[in-house]
Design a protein around this motif. Structure first.
Motif, PDB file in Angstrom:
ATOM      1  N   ILE A 180     -73.783  52.423 -12.340  1.00 14.15           N
ATOM      2  CA  ILE A 180     -74.971  51.583 -12.510  1.00 14.15           C
ATOM      3  C   ILE A 180     -74.992  50.469 -11.465  1.00 14.15           C
ATOM      4  CG2 ILE A 180     -76.172  50.004 -14.085  1.00 14.15           C
ATOM      5  CD1 ILE A 180     -76.409  53.076 -14.745  1.00 14.15           C
ATOM      6  N   GLU A 181     -73.835  49.927 -11.139  1.00 10.95           N
ATOM      7  CA  GLU A 181     -73.767  48.905 -10.091  1.00 10.95           C
ATOM      8  C   GLU A 181     -74.235  49.474  -8.747  1.00 10.95           C
ATOM      9  OE1 GLU A 181     -70.148  46.534  -8.076  1.00 10.95           O
ATOM     10  OE2 GLU A 181     -70.349  46.229 -10.248  1.00 10.95           O
ATOM     11  N   LEU A 182     -73.824  50.682  -8.427  1.00  9.02           N
ATOM     12  CA  LEU A 182     -74.283  51.329  -7.188  1.00  9.02           C
ATOM     13  C   LEU A 182     -75.798  51.547  -7.210  1.00  9.02           C
ATOM     14  CD1 LEU A 182     -71.513  54.030  -6.592  1.00  9.02           C
ATOM     15  CD2 LEU A 182     -71.922  51.956  -5.247  1.00  9.02           C
ATOM     16  N   ILE A 183     -76.322  51.921  -8.353  1.00  4.97           N
ATOM     17  CA  ILE A 183     -77.770  52.150  -8.476  1.00  4.97           C
ATOM     18  C   ILE A 183     -78.522  50.838  -8.303  1.00  4.97           C
ATOM     19  CG2 ILE A 183     -79.621  52.912 -10.029  1.00  4.97           C
ATOM     20  CD1 ILE A 183     -77.742  55.155  -8.788  1.00  4.97           C
ATOM     21  N   ARG A 184     -78.024  49.769  -8.887  1.00 11.93           N
ATOM     22  CA  ARG A 184     -78.668  48.457  -8.732  1.00 11.93           C
ATOM     23  C   ARG A 184     -78.624  48.001  -7.275  1.00 11.93           C
ATOM     24  NH1 ARG A 184     -81.480  49.487 -12.759  1.00 11.93           N
ATOM     25  NH2 ARG A 184     -80.622  49.100 -14.812  1.00 11.93           N
ATOM     26  N   ASN A 185     -77.507  48.249  -6.598  1.00  6.93           N
ATOM     27  CA  ASN A 185     -77.414  47.933  -5.165  1.00  6.93           C
ATOM     28  C   ASN A 185     -78.405  48.760  -4.357  1.00  6.93           C
ATOM     29  OD1 ASN A 185     -75.381  46.060  -5.599  1.00  6.93           O
ATOM     30  ND2 ASN A 185     -73.739  47.497  -5.122  1.00  6.93           N
ATOM     31  N   PHE A 223     -65.644  60.959  -8.153  1.00  2.00           N
ATOM     32  CA  PHE A 223     -67.068  60.926  -8.482  1.00  2.00           C
ATOM     33  C   PHE A 223     -67.782  59.788  -7.758  1.00  2.00           C
ATOM     34  CE2 PHE A 223     -70.316  59.109 -11.414  1.00  2.00           C
ATOM     35  CZ  PHE A 223     -71.237  60.142 -11.390  1.00  2.00           C
ATOM     36  N   ILE A 224     -67.266  58.566  -7.872  1.00  2.00           N
ATOM     37  CA  ILE A 224     -67.929  57.401  -7.286  1.00  2.00           C
ATOM     38  C   ILE A 224     -67.995  57.512  -5.767  1.00  2.00           C
ATOM     39  CG2 ILE A 224     -67.737  54.894  -6.917  1.00  2.00           C
ATOM     40  CD1 ILE A 224     -68.967  55.659  -9.635  1.00  2.00           C
ATOM     41  N   ASP A 225     -66.944  58.003  -5.119  1.00  2.00           N
ATOM     42  CA  ASP A 225     -66.966  58.176  -3.663  1.00  2.00           C
ATOM     43  C   ASP A 225     -68.035  59.181  -3.253  1.00  2.00           C
ATOM     44  OD1 ASP A 225     -64.902  56.354  -3.313  1.00  2.00           O
ATOM     45  OD2 ASP A 225     -63.341  57.905  -3.283  1.00  2.00           O
ATOM     46  N   THR A 226     -68.174  60.238  -4.030  1.00  2.00           N
ATOM     47  CA  THR A 226     -69.188  61.252  -3.728  1.00  2.00           C
ATOM     48  C   THR A 226     -70.589  60.681  -3.930  1.00  2.00           C
ATOM     49  OG1 THR A 226     -67.606  62.948  -4.419  1.00  2.00           O
ATOM     50  CG2 THR A 226     -69.920  63.619  -4.223  1.00  2.00           C
ATOM     51  N   VAL A 227     -70.773  59.909  -4.989  1.00  2.00           N
ATOM     52  CA  VAL A 227     -72.064  59.253  -5.227  1.00  2.00           C
ATOM     53  C   VAL A 227     -72.409  58.344  -4.053  1.00  2.00           C
ATOM     54  CG1 VAL A 227     -73.221  57.510  -6.658  1.00  2.00           C
ATOM     55  CG2 VAL A 227     -72.030  59.426  -7.746  1.00  2.00           C
ATOM     56  N   LYS A 228     -71.447  57.553  -3.591  1.00  2.00           N
ATOM     57  CA  LYS A 228     -71.689  56.656  -2.452  1.00  2.00           C
ATOM     58  C   LYS A 228     -72.120  57.442  -1.216  1.00  2.00           C
ATOM     59  CE  LYS A 228     -68.384  53.048  -3.750  1.00  2.00           C
ATOM     60  NZ  LYS A 228     -67.067  52.450  -3.411  1.00  2.00           N
ATOM     61  N   ALA A 229     -71.440  58.549  -0.946  1.00  2.00           N
ATOM     62  CA  ALA A 229     -71.774  59.355   0.230  1.00  2.00           C
ATOM     63  C   ALA A 229     -73.189  59.914   0.133  1.00  2.00           C
ATOM     64  CB  ALA A 229     -70.760  60.495   0.404  1.00  2.00           C
ATOM     65  N   VAL A 230     -73.548  60.415  -1.033  1.00  2.00           N
ATOM     66  CA  VAL A 230     -74.884  60.990  -1.208  1.00  2.00           C
ATOM     67  C   VAL A 230     -75.947  59.900  -1.174  1.00  2.00           C
ATOM     68  CG1 VAL A 230     -76.382  62.291  -2.778  1.00  2.00           C
ATOM     69  CG2 VAL A 230     -74.027  63.051  -2.391  1.00  2.00           C
ATOM     70  N   LEU A 231     -75.683  58.748  -1.797  1.00  2.00           N
ATOM     71  CA  LEU A 231     -76.657  57.642  -1.749  1.00  2.00           C
ATOM     72  C   LEU A 231     -76.895  57.152  -0.326  1.00  2.00           C
ATOM     73  CD1 LEU A 231     -75.824  55.393  -4.831  1.00  2.00           C
ATOM     74  CD2 LEU A 231     -77.891  56.745  -4.442  1.00  2.00           C
ATOM     75  N   ALA A 257     -76.816  60.052   8.555  1.00  2.00           N
ATOM     76  CA  ALA A 257     -75.888  61.148   8.836  1.00  2.00           C
ATOM     77  C   ALA A 257     -74.860  61.333   7.728  1.00  2.00           C
ATOM     78  CB  ALA A 257     -75.180  60.890  10.158  1.00  2.00           C
ATOM     79  N   LEU A 258     -74.483  62.572   7.477  1.00  2.00           N
ATOM     80  CA  LEU A 258     -73.447  62.947   6.520  1.00  2.00           C
ATOM     81  C   LEU A 258     -72.634  64.056   7.160  1.00  2.00           C
ATOM     82  CD1 LEU A 258     -72.477  62.553   3.517  1.00  2.00           C
ATOM     83  CD2 LEU A 258     -73.992  64.429   2.937  1.00  2.00           C
ATOM     84  N   ILE A 259     -71.323  63.991   7.083  1.00  2.00           N
ATOM     85  CA  ILE A 259     -70.457  64.944   7.772  1.00  2.00           C
ATOM     86  C   ILE A 259     -70.494  66.332   7.139  1.00  2.00           C
ATOM     87  CG2 ILE A 259     -68.043  65.474   8.312  1.00  2.00           C
ATOM     88  CD1 ILE A 259     -67.617  62.472   8.710  1.00  2.00           C
ATOM     89  N   ASN A 260     -70.498  66.426   5.806  1.00  2.00           N
ATOM     90  CA  ASN A 260     -70.468  67.727   5.137  1.00  2.00           C
ATOM     91  C   ASN A 260     -71.777  68.467   5.377  1.00  2.00           C
ATOM     92  OD1 ASN A 260     -71.056  69.556   2.712  1.00  2.00           O
ATOM     93  ND2 ASN A 260     -68.837  69.221   2.583  1.00  2.00           N
ATOM     94  N   ALA A 261     -71.694  69.617   6.032  1.00  2.00           N
ATOM     95  CA  ALA A 261     -72.892  70.360   6.431  1.00  2.00           C
ATOM     96  C   ALA A 261     -73.714  70.822   5.235  1.00  2.00           C
ATOM     97  CB  ALA A 261     -72.494  71.553   7.298  1.00  2.00           C
ATOM     98  N   GLU A 262     -73.062  71.340   4.180  1.00  2.00           N
ATOM     99  CA  GLU A 262     -73.809  71.811   3.011  1.00  2.00           C
ATOM    100  C   GLU A 262     -74.553  70.669   2.325  1.00  2.00           C
ATOM    101  OE1 GLU A 262     -72.108  75.300   0.478  1.00  2.00           O
ATOM    102  OE2 GLU A 262     -70.421  74.053   1.151  1.00  2.00           O
ATOM    103  N   LEU A 263     -73.873  69.533   2.175  1.00  2.00           N
ATOM    104  CA  LEU A 263     -74.529  68.374   1.556  1.00  2.00           C
ATOM    105  C   LEU A 263     -75.679  67.873   2.411  1.00  2.00           C
ATOM    106  CD1 LEU A 263     -71.640  66.146   0.142  1.00  2.00           C
ATOM    107  CD2 LEU A 263     -73.347  67.427  -1.125  1.00  2.00           C
ATOM    108  N   THR A 292     -77.391  67.502  -8.720  1.00  2.00           N
ATOM    109  CA  THR A 292     -76.427  66.999  -9.680  1.00  2.00           C
ATOM    110  C   THR A 292     -75.099  66.753  -8.981  1.00  2.00           C
ATOM    111  OG1 THR A 292     -77.443  68.229 -11.504  1.00  2.00           O
ATOM    112  CG2 THR A 292     -75.162  67.542 -11.816  1.00  2.00           C
ATOM    113  N   ILE A 293     -74.469  65.626  -9.275  1.00  2.00           N
ATOM    114  CA  ILE A 293     -73.097  65.360  -8.855  1.00  2.00           C
ATOM    115  C   ILE A 293     -72.284  65.347 -10.141  1.00  2.00           C
ATOM    116  CG2 ILE A 293     -71.501  63.753  -7.737  1.00  2.00           C
ATOM    117  CD1 ILE A 293     -73.931  62.642  -6.188  1.00  2.00           C
ATOM    118  N   CYS A 294     -71.225  66.159 -10.185  1.00  2.00           N
ATOM    119  CA  CYS A 294     -70.525  66.314 -11.457  1.00  2.00           C
ATOM    120  C   CYS A 294     -69.013  66.221 -11.328  1.00  2.00           C
ATOM    121  CB  CYS A 294     -70.909  67.634 -12.104  1.00  2.00           C
ATOM    122  SG  CYS A 294     -70.288  69.111 -11.289  1.00  2.00           S
ATOM    123  N   ASP A 295     -68.387  66.083 -12.488  1.00  2.00           N
ATOM    124  CA  ASP A 295     -66.937  66.088 -12.570  1.00  2.00           C
ATOM    125  C   ASP A 295     -66.432  67.525 -12.402  1.00  2.00           C
ATOM    126  OD1 ASP A 295     -67.256  67.375 -15.094  1.00  2.00           O
ATOM    127  OD2 ASP A 295     -67.028  65.497 -16.183  1.00  2.00           O
TER     128      ASP A 295
END
Length: 139
Positions: free
Chosen positions: A85-90, A51-59, A5-11, A25-28
């Motif tokens: 890269i640490e998030l990707i390795r996890n 950026f990192i918080d958004t990456v975590k949510a999407v992952l 589940a993800l709260i943001n409807a568009e995402l 794409t997730i961007c600045d």
């Protein structure tokens, strides 16, 4: 392919409609978004959302099999690059699959975003804090 589940409807919608190898794409805050590409603009103020918080949510929602980064990200913003890269390795450990990491020039990265089903704009103001996620499958 959607994972949870993800709260943001568009995402949530864009992730639910991804097929194998589709890209987002997730961007600045400063990356140009091609006119023909869907823009999901989350930016509120500089730094929010990060950026990192958004990456975590999407992952948490999306299965990925590869990422594309600008070469400049590694050299100009090494702390953010390392955190990504640490998030990707996890993520590799969680899903039991390797995730391909590709680097291109920033100019090539901007052109490559035209292939994305959507560009998710954050409030991040760190140079080159951008990533293209390539959708994988959960099986």
């Amino acid at each position: 392919m959607k994972k949870s589940a993800l709260i943001n409807a568009e995402l949530s919608y864009i992730v639910a409609t991804l097929g194998h190898t589709d890209e987002i794409t997730i961007c600045d805050a400063g990356l140009p978004v091609p006119d023909e590409t869907q823009r999901i603009d989350l930016a509120l103020i500089p730094g929010v959302p990060a950026f990192i918080d958004t990456v975590k949510a999407v992952l948490g929602e999306m299965q990925i099999e590869g990422i594309v980064l600008a070469e400049e990200f590694l050299h100009v913003s090494p702390d953010h690059h390392h955190a990504l890269i640490e998030l990707i390795r996890n993520e590799e450990e969680l899903c039991g699959k390797s995730i391909n990491i590709s680097y291109v020039s920033h100019e090539e990265f901007k052109v490559h975003t035209q292939n994305s089903k959507a560009v998710i704009r954050t409030g991040e103001c760190t140079p080159y804090a951008n990533v293209i996620f390539q959708s994988g499958v959960v099986f």
